[in-house]
Design a protein around this motif. Structure first.
Motif, PDB file in Angstrom:
ATOM      1  N   MET A   6       1.451 -13.354   6.103  1.00 20.95           N
ATOM      2  CA  MET A   6       1.135 -11.948   6.337  1.00 20.95           C
ATOM      3  C   MET A   6       1.432 -11.116   5.094  1.00 20.95           C
ATOM      4  O   MET A   6       0.653 -10.225   4.734  1.00 20.95           O
ATOM      5  N   ASP A   7       2.530 -11.406   4.421  1.00 26.21           N
ATOM      6  CA  ASP A   7       2.865 -10.695   3.186  1.00 26.21           C
ATOM      7  C   ASP A   7       1.801 -10.951   2.122  1.00 26.21           C
ATOM      8  O   ASP A   7       1.404 -10.040   1.395  1.00 26.21           O
ATOM      9  N   ASP A   8       1.350 -12.196   2.030  1.00 32.24           N
ATOM     10  CA  ASP A   8       0.312 -12.534   1.055  1.00 32.24           C
ATOM     11  C   ASP A   8      -0.985 -11.779   1.351  1.00 32.24           C
ATOM     12  O   ASP A   8      -1.634 -11.264   0.436  1.00 32.24           O
ATOM     13  N   VAL A   9      -1.350 -11.719   2.618  1.00 30.87           N
ATOM     14  CA  VAL A   9      -2.584 -11.024   3.000  1.00 30.87           C
ATOM     15  C   VAL A   9      -2.480  -9.541   2.653  1.00 30.87           C
ATOM     16  O   VAL A   9      -3.415  -8.962   2.088  1.00 30.87           O
ATOM     17  N   CYS A  10      -1.364  -8.918   2.934  1.00 30.45           N
ATOM     18  CA  CYS A  10      -1.184  -7.498   2.604  1.00 30.45           C
ATOM     19  C   CYS A  10      -1.273  -7.281   1.103  1.00 30.45           C
ATOM     20  O   CYS A  10      -1.893  -6.328   0.636  1.00 30.45           O
ATOM     21  N   PHE A  11      -0.669  -8.175   0.333  1.00 29.40           N
ATOM     22  CA  PHE A  11      -0.710  -8.087  -1.125  1.00 29.40           C
ATOM     23  C   PHE A  11      -2.150  -8.219  -1.628  1.00 29.40           C
ATOM     24  O   PHE A  11      -2.596  -7.450  -2.471  1.00 29.40           O
ATOM     25  N   LEU A  12      -2.886  -9.164  -1.074  1.00 25.96           N
ATOM     26  CA  LEU A  12      -4.276  -9.374  -1.490  1.00 25.96           C
ATOM     27  C   LEU A  12      -5.166  -8.186  -1.114  1.00 25.96           C
ATOM     28  O   LEU A  12      -6.072  -7.832  -1.857  1.00 25.96           O
ATOM     29  N   LEU A  13      -4.908  -7.567   0.015  1.00 25.96           N
ATOM     30  CA  LEU A  13      -5.681  -6.388   0.407  1.00 25.96           C
ATOM     31  C   LEU A  13      -5.442  -5.238  -0.571  1.00 25.96           C
ATOM     32  O   LEU A  13      -6.373  -4.509  -0.915  1.00 25.96           O
ATOM     33  N   ASN A  14      -4.207  -5.087  -1.027  1.00 28.56           N
ATOM     34  CA  ASN A  14      -3.910  -4.051  -2.021  1.00 28.56           C
ATOM     35  C   ASN A  14      -4.642  -4.327  -3.326  1.00 28.56           C
ATOM     36  O   ASN A  14      -5.186  -3.408  -3.955  1.00 28.56           O
ATOM     37  N   ILE A  15      -4.665  -5.576  -3.738  1.00 25.99           N
ATOM     38  CA  ILE A  15      -5.377  -5.940  -4.965  1.00 25.99           C
ATOM     39  C   ILE A  15      -6.863  -5.663  -4.807  1.00 25.99           C
ATOM     40  O   ILE A  15      -7.500  -5.113  -5.710  1.00 25.99           O
ATOM     41  N   GLN A  16      -7.433  -6.011  -3.667  1.00 26.49           N
ATOM     42  CA  GLN A  16      -8.860  -5.770  -3.428  1.00 26.49           C
ATOM     43  C   GLN A  16      -9.172  -4.286  -3.503  1.00 26.49           C
ATOM     44  O   GLN A  16     -10.165  -3.876  -4.119  1.00 26.49           O
ATOM     45  N   LYS A  18      -7.609  -1.911  -5.153  1.00 29.32           N
ATOM     46  CA  LYS A  18      -7.535  -1.453  -6.542  1.00 29.32           C
ATOM     47  C   LYS A  18      -8.733  -1.939  -7.349  1.00 29.32           C
ATOM     48  O   LYS A  18      -9.284  -1.192  -8.165  1.00 29.32           O
ATOM     49  N   MET A  19      -9.159  -3.170  -7.117  1.00 28.45           N
ATOM     50  CA  MET A  19     -10.317  -3.701  -7.832  1.00 28.45           C
ATOM     51  C   MET A  19     -11.586  -2.945  -7.458  1.00 28.45           C
ATOM     52  O   MET A  19     -12.415  -2.655  -8.315  1.00 28.45           O
ATOM     53  N   MET A  20     -11.742  -2.606  -6.196  1.00 29.88           N
ATOM     54  CA  MET A  20     -12.927  -1.875  -5.756  1.00 29.88           C
ATOM     55  C   MET A  20     -12.961  -0.470  -6.355  1.00 29.88           C
ATOM     56  O   MET A  20     -14.014   0.027  -6.729  1.00 29.88           O
ATOM     57  N   GLU A  21     -11.785   0.177  -6.480  1.00 30.40           N
ATOM     58  CA  GLU A  21     -11.727   1.493  -7.101  1.00 30.40           C
ATOM     59  C   GLU A  21     -12.176   1.409  -8.563  1.00 30.40           C
ATOM     60  O   GLU A  21     -12.962   2.228  -9.029  1.00 30.40           O
ATOM     61  N   LYS A  22     -11.675   0.414  -9.283  1.00 34.98           N
ATOM     62  CA  LYS A  22     -12.046   0.259 -10.685  1.00 34.98           C
ATOM     63  C   LYS A  22     -13.519  -0.099 -10.819  1.00 34.98           C
ATOM     64  O   LYS A  22     -14.195   0.409 -11.710  1.00 34.98           O
ATOM     65  N   LEU A  23     -14.005  -0.943  -9.957  1.00 27.45           N
ATOM     66  CA  LEU A  23     -15.411  -1.316  -9.996  1.00 27.45           C
ATOM     67  C   LEU A  23     -16.287  -0.093  -9.751  1.00 27.45           C
ATOM     68  O   LEU A  23     -17.287   0.106 -10.427  1.00 27.45           O
TER      69      LEU A  23
END
Length: 43
Positions: A6-16, A18-23
């Motif tokens: 669950m911690d990994d999934v939350c971390f990956l969602l945050n990364i996604q 941020k990546m979408m904002e930059k994209l």
């Protein structure tokens, strides 16, 4: 193990997010540059 997953999934969602904002910023910039070039060529 479930807690770690669950911690990994939350971390990956945050990364996604941020990546979408930059994209989005890069895509908007490219679109504005291409629009400007198009207007100069065909004006």
């Amino acid at each position: 193990m479930i807690r770690a997953a669950m911690d990994d999934v939350c971390f990956l969602l945050n990364i996604q997010e941020k990546m979408m904002e930059k994209l989005s910023k890069v895509s908007s910039w490219r679109l504005s540059v291409q629009s400007e070039l198009y207007c100069r060529c065909f004006a």
